[in-house]
Every structure is written in C-alpha cells, then in structure tokens.
Write an enzyme that holds these catalytic residues in place. Structure first.
Site, PDB file in Angstrom:
ATOM      1  N   GLY A 236     -79.336  50.964  27.727  1.00 15.97           N
ATOM      2  CA  GLY A 236     -78.631  52.169  28.148  1.00 15.97           C
ATOM      3  C   GLY A 236     -77.197  52.269  27.681  1.00 15.97           C
ATOM      4  N   GLU A 273     -81.358  44.549  26.935  1.00 15.29           N
ATOM      5  CA  GLU A 273     -82.464  45.082  26.118  1.00 15.29           C
ATOM      6  C   GLU A 273     -82.142  46.501  25.648  1.00 15.29           C
ATOM      7  OE1 GLU A 273     -85.986  45.117  28.646  1.00 15.29           O
ATOM      8  OE2 GLU A 273     -85.012  46.535  29.994  1.00 15.29           O
ATOM      9  N   GLY A 275     -81.767  49.763  23.104  1.00 17.78           N
ATOM     10  CA  GLY A 275     -82.512  50.353  21.993  1.00 17.78           C
ATOM     11  C   GLY A 275     -81.579  51.213  21.160  1.00 17.78           C
ATOM     12  N   ARG A 276     -81.189  52.355  21.737  1.00 16.40           N
ATOM     13  CA  ARG A 276     -80.382  53.343  21.016  1.00 16.40           C
ATOM     14  C   ARG A 276     -79.162  52.738  20.318  1.00 16.40           C
ATOM     15  NH1 ARG A 276     -80.384  58.729  22.311  1.00 16.40           N
ATOM     16  NH2 ARG A 276     -81.262  58.183  24.324  1.00 16.40           N
ATOM     17  N   CYS A 345     -91.496  78.312  13.118  1.00 10.46           N
ATOM     18  CA  CYS A 345     -91.491  79.699  13.585  1.00 10.46           C
ATOM     19  C   CYS A 345     -91.215  79.730  15.082  1.00 10.46           C
ATOM     20  CB  CYS A 345     -92.842  80.339  13.288  1.00 10.46           C
ATOM     21  SG  CYS A 345     -93.259  80.218  11.561  1.00 10.46           S
ATOM     22  N   TYR A 374     -84.707  57.237  18.660  1.00 13.18           N
ATOM     23  CA  TYR A 374     -85.216  58.411  19.371  1.00 13.18           C
ATOM     24  C   TYR A 374     -85.110  59.654  18.477  1.00 13.18           C
ATOM     25  CZ  TYR A 374     -84.566  55.156  23.238  1.00 13.18           C
ATOM     26  OH  TYR A 374     -84.608  54.053  24.047  1.00 13.18           O
TER      27      TYR A 374
HETATM   28  C1  LIG Z   1     -85.737  52.880  27.276  1.00 10.59           C
HETATM   29  C2  LIG Z   1     -85.454  51.598  27.901  1.00 10.59           C
HETATM   30  C3  LIG Z   1     -84.516  50.711  27.360  1.00 10.59           C
HETATM   31  C4  LIG Z   1     -83.659  51.077  26.182  1.00 10.59           C
HETATM   32  O1  LIG Z   1     -82.776  52.105  26.526  1.00 10.59           O
HETATM   33  P1  LIG Z   1     -81.622  52.545  25.490  1.00 10.59           P
HETATM   34  O2  LIG Z   1     -80.968  53.688  26.184  1.00 10.59           O
HETATM   35  O3  LIG Z   1     -82.299  52.911  24.233  1.00 10.59           O
HETATM   36  O4  LIG Z   1     -80.727  51.360  25.333  1.00 10.59           O
HETATM   37  C5  LIG Z   1     -84.354  49.480  27.947  1.00 10.59           C
HETATM   38  N1  LIG Z   1     -85.084  49.130  29.035  1.00 10.59           N
HETATM   39  C6  LIG Z   1     -85.986  49.955  29.594  1.00 10.59           C
HETATM   40  C7  LIG Z   1     -86.739  49.505  30.775  1.00 10.59           C
HETATM   41  C8  LIG Z   1     -86.191  51.213  29.054  1.00 10.59           C
HETATM   42  O5  LIG Z   1     -87.077  52.031  29.631  1.00 10.59           O
END
Ligand SMILES: *Cc1c(COP(=O)(O)O)cnc(C)c1O
Length: 408
Positions: A236, A273, A275-276, A345, A374
């Site tokens: 997050g 953990e 991602g983004r 469209c 994403y």
């Molecule tokens: C989506 C998610 C993440 C990654 O979130 P980001 O905003 O991409 O860092 C980590 N842990 C869980 C449980 C998630 O659902």
C-alpha cells in the site's frame, strides 16, 4: 528515495519502431533496467532482518518477476491462478497466498507447495484449511489476517482497517481462532498479517502504523499468550501520479524503521508486500495519434489503443500524466487544451482531459509513464476486439545499449 522516471530508453525504442514500420504504434514498454535499479535500491535501504515480498497482482509479467526475483524474499499471490503462475515462473521462491474467497481446491494447491504460507481471512477458512492440511498430512504455516482499527492514523479514506470489509478477521474472533489453532497443530501459526492502508504517501504515518501493529502484537502476547514470529505489515505504499517525486519516500521510511526497531529491542520479524510501488515506474503505455479533431469548441486527440489496454486513468479517476514524442509532421495545433482519448466507442475512453499541449500532429506518440502496475492486467482487454498492444521489455544490453525482448 522515491519514484524516478526517465523516458530516454522508451523514446529510443519508439524511434526505432518508427523507422521499421509505418503501422501506428500501440505498445507497453517495460524498462527492466529501471526496475532493477529501483528494487535493488529498495532492498539496500531496508533494515537487515526485514523482508520484502512482491504482490504479484500489480504486474506478474515473467520478465518483471525474473528481474525482481534476486532482490525479494518471495512473492505474494492473491488467487489460485497467481499461485500457479508464480510457482511455474519462479519455482522455489517462497510464496504467500492471501485473499478472500479461496476455494478448497486452491487451499489444497497451496498446501501441496513446499514453500507457501497462507494468509487466513476468516474462521470458516481456518476450519477448511485444517481439514485439507490434515487430509494431505502436511504441516502448514499460517498467518491470521486481522482487520483492526488504528485510530488517528492517516487519511480515513485510505484506511481499510476497523471498518466492515471482506478482508481479515475482527479482533473479537481472535480467541476463537487461537483456540482452534491449539486444537489443530497441523496449522503452525507464524504470525499476523495486516494490510490496512492503500495509496499511503506519508512515510511517517506508515511508521506510526507499523508501531501500532507491533504494540498490538505485544498486547496479544500479554492477553492471549500468542507469540508471533513474523509481522506482515502489508503493502500500500502510495504513488503520486501527478508528481512522482511526491510519492512515498522509501528512504525516509527505512531510516525511521531502523530507528524504531533499535528503540524497541527484540521484535517479530517484519515483512512487507508492496506491489504498485515496486513495479509502477518501469512501465510505459505508448499510443500514436491517429486523428486530431475539434468538437464543439474542444480539441480531441484520438490515439491508437485506449482504456481497454490502460484502464488506470479511469480506475484511479485521474488525468494520467504523459509526454509527447513529436514525429516528423508540422504541428497541427499549438498551445491548446487537448483531451486524449482512445479508439473505443464510449465517452469513458479518456486518458487525460483538457491538457495543455505545446504542439501536436497526427503521427506523434503519447507516452504515459507509471503504467507498470495495475495497468494492462486490470484492463477489459477484449472490449471491441481491438488487437492487444505490442509488449516490449527493455533489457540492459551487453554494452548498456538497448535490447528488446518480446514477451514469452
Ligand atoms: C493488493 C495487495 C497488496 C499490494 O498492494 P499495493 O498497493 O500494490 O502495494 C499487498 N497485500 C495485500 C493483501 C493486497 O491485497
């Protein structure tokens, strides 16, 4: 340290494509060298003993996973499909399996993997998992995902904790979960998992959140006698799309984390953990302008592709930043406000609305940065049956020059 962007390598590749074919360009380009630099820096700054996993749902393209693999402790999967994909493309890497609504077959799939921990989202799931683990005669490492309130932290719109959600268990359910675990030693409680914030851009706030998690674990140890070996503090970490340098400051966070851990003494092992924040800056979506028109007083640039490839702008509800890579033609408009749209469209196919543009002509390319997370994988790719974009992965070549590698 935060998010850095350089389009030089992307522009060089687009120029090369232009020299090879007159077909209008529509592509994702992933700069693996930039990704490598970014993740290595993240790793180097993280205090020793803390773990970095990558949440694959942000972008699980195999070259992205391969680039990240040497620098992360493992990968997080949010479905049985991702779990299979990660096991196939990164065999042997530690995996985490979380997310609501896991099927029995998916739990069995995870239990059969040698190196996979499960994030349990409910009491019902815990019971199903115990049955499946016992049938498989495998001892399974589990984390309880908890949905707790952390009052006074951050923008409440970004806070998922302490509110009704399908994610994790209430603190109220913890005694029952712990009692169940004591009766079912086939499940080994490794620790707790929290993922309460998204789009968090404030490093100091995130440190307060981590401290609140550690306090919570210390309290649970006193109240329930439960000892957590690992605290998974989630992902997050936020990205500021309009001003990338104002994104989450990872260096500041890691610096504060080091001080926090030193001050508190022995703590559970910390795991993150994201991602983004890891993969967003390596990806670019490139569209060639097909038409420029004026409609009821407003300029529109219609470019090849659209939100069926790149749903990020409507998903985030923002005007996506972009750069113009001019082609050979003289400008058809100068210093005008232009709305950038794709080929769909539907009036919703807008990537950026009424943007000031210095000069633009048909054949120019629009380069959208921050398209590495994403983006392609959250898009409604089959809508209107347009072809998929070209996918290119830029490696660092032998002498540091460009080498394009096609997707497997
Ligand atoms: C989506 C998610 C993440 C990654 O979130 P980001 O905003 O991409 O860092 C980590 N842990 C869980 C449980 C998630 O659902």
């Amino acid at each position: 340290m935060t998010i850095e962007l350089s389009s030089a390598r992307i522009e060089a590749l687009v120029e090369q494509w232009r020299s090879e074919s007159a077909e209008p360009i529509c592509a994702y380009v992933y700069d693996l060298q930039a990704l490598h630099r970014h993740v290595r820096r993240m790793r180097e700054l993280l205090p020793e003993g803390c773990e970095l996993y990558y949440a694959a749902k942000a972008n699980a393209e195999p070259p992205v996973l391969r680039t990240l693999a040497p620098w992360v402790d493992g990968f997080e999967a949010a479905s049985g499909g991702e779990l299979r994909w990660l096991h196939q493309h990164q065999p042997g890497q530690p995996l985490l399996f979380g997310g609501p609504g896991k099927l029995d077959s998916e739990l069995a799939q995870a239990v059969a993997l040698p190196n996979c921990s499960l994030h349990v989202e409910s009491l019902g799931e815990l019971e199903r998992l115990a049955r499946i683990a016992a049938q498989a005669q495998r001892s399974v490492p589990v984390f309880l995902r908890m949905n707790i309130a952390v009052p006074g932290i951050g923008d409440t719109r970004l806070m998922m904790g302490g509110k009704p959600t399908p994610f994790g268990m209430d603190e109220h359910d913890l005694p029952q979960a712990l009692a169940f675990l004591r009766e079912h030693p086939v499940l080994r409680l490794e620790g707790f998992h929290f993922h309460l914030m998204s789009h968090q851009r404030d490093a100091d706030m995130q440190l307060q959140l981590v401290e609140a998690y550690l306090d919570t674990l210390a309290r649970w140890q006193r109240e329930h006698g439960v000892e957590a070996r690992v605290l998974n503090a989630g992902g997050g970490f936020g990205v500021d799309y309009a001003e990338p340098a104002a994104s989450f400051d990872w260096a500041r966070f890691c610096h504060g984390l080091r001080a926090l851990l030193a001050r508190r003494g022995p703590s559970p092992r910390l795991r993150f953990e994201p991602g983004r924040y890891v993969s967003v800056s390596c990806g670019w979506y490139v569209m060639e302008v097909l038409d420029i028109k004026r409609s009821h007083g407003q300029y529109f640039a219609v470019a090849r592709g659209g939100t069926h490839h790149f749903r990020t702008p409507p998903a985030q509800g923002h005007d996506h930043p972009f750069r113009v890579l001019r082609g050979a033609r003289p400008a058809q408009l100068k210093d005008e406000q232009v709305t950038l749209v794709g080929q769909l469209c539907t009036p919703k196919d807008v990537l950026a609305r009424e943007q000031p543009i210095e000069a633009l002509a048909v054949g120019d390319c629009l380069l959208f940065p921050l398209a590495g997370a994403y983006a392609w994988n959250i898009s409604h790719q089959n809508f209107l049956m347009h072809p998929a974009p070209r996918m290119a992965f830029l490696e660092a070549g032998e002498q540091g020059d460009l080498a394009e590698m096609r997707a497997a």
